[in-house]
Scaffold this motif. Structure first.
Motif, PDB file in Angstrom:
ATOM      1  N   GLU A   1       0.825  -1.212   0.000  1.00 41.24           N
ATOM      2  CA  GLU A   1       0.000   0.000   0.000  1.00 41.24           C
ATOM      3  C   GLU A   1       0.860   1.262   0.000  1.00 41.24           C
ATOM      4  O   GLU A   1       0.617   2.195  -0.767  1.00 41.24           O
ATOM      5  CB  GLU A   1      -0.924   0.009   1.215  1.00 41.24           C
ATOM      6  CG  GLU A   1      -1.849   1.213   1.245  1.00 41.24           C
ATOM      7  CD  GLU A   1      -2.768   1.212   2.460  1.00 41.24           C
ATOM      8  OE1 GLU A   1      -3.385   2.259   2.698  1.00 41.24           O
ATOM      9  OE2 GLU A   1      -2.856   0.182   3.159  1.00 41.24           O
TER      10      GLU A   1
ATOM     11  N   GLU B   1       2.442   1.740  -3.444  1.00 37.52           N
ATOM     12  CA  GLU B   1       1.497   2.288  -4.431  1.00 37.52           C
ATOM     13  C   GLU B   1       1.276   3.780  -4.194  1.00 37.52           C
ATOM     14  O   GLU B   1       1.223   4.561  -5.146  1.00 37.52           O
ATOM     15  CB  GLU B   1       0.167   1.530  -4.383  1.00 37.52           C
ATOM     16  CG  GLU B   1       0.258   0.115  -4.896  1.00 37.52           C
ATOM     17  CD  GLU B   1       0.737   0.024  -6.336  1.00 37.52           C
ATOM     18  OE1 GLU B   1       0.356   0.886  -7.160  1.00 37.52           O
ATOM     19  OE2 GLU B   1       1.511  -0.902  -6.640  1.00 37.52           O
ATOM     20  N   ASN B   2       1.159   4.185  -2.937  1.00 35.71           N
ATOM     21  CA  ASN B   2       0.992   5.610  -2.621  1.00 35.71           C
ATOM     22  C   ASN B   2       2.219   6.406  -3.038  1.00 35.71           C
ATOM     23  O   ASN B   2       2.102   7.509  -3.570  1.00 35.71           O
ATOM     24  CB  ASN B   2       0.728   5.807  -1.128  1.00 35.71           C
ATOM     25  CG  ASN B   2      -0.632   5.310  -0.706  1.00 35.71           C
ATOM     26  OD1 ASN B   2      -1.551   5.208  -1.511  1.00 35.71           O
ATOM     27  ND2 ASN B   2      -0.761   4.978   0.559  1.00 35.71           N
TER      28      ASN B   2
END
Length: 67
Positions: free
Chosen positions: A57, A60-61
């Motif tokens: 996560e 991806e950020n």
């Protein structure tokens, strides 16, 4: 607090520049300093290490900020 620039440089490879840079940035961050880390090494060792530490996560950020 006054901003400072710290640069580590050595023409020889394999002397620990990336390791020392990451350790200094980590220590300064833990002491509350704001860090801007620029990996100017063509091999990108520090950048690869940083990206390997991120979970999916966070990765991806991080990547989405450049798109």
């Amino acid at each position: 607090m006054k901003k400072k620039t710290i640069a580590l440089q050595n023409g020889k490879g394999g002397v620990g520049k990336s390791t020392l840079s990451l350790l200094l940035a980590d220590r300064m961050s833990r002491r509350g300093r704001e860090i801007v880390f620029i990996d100017n090494d063509p091999q990108g060792s520090s950048t690869h290490w940083f990206l390997d530490q991120l979970n999916d996560e966070d990765y991806e950020n991080y990547v989405s900020t450049f798109q």
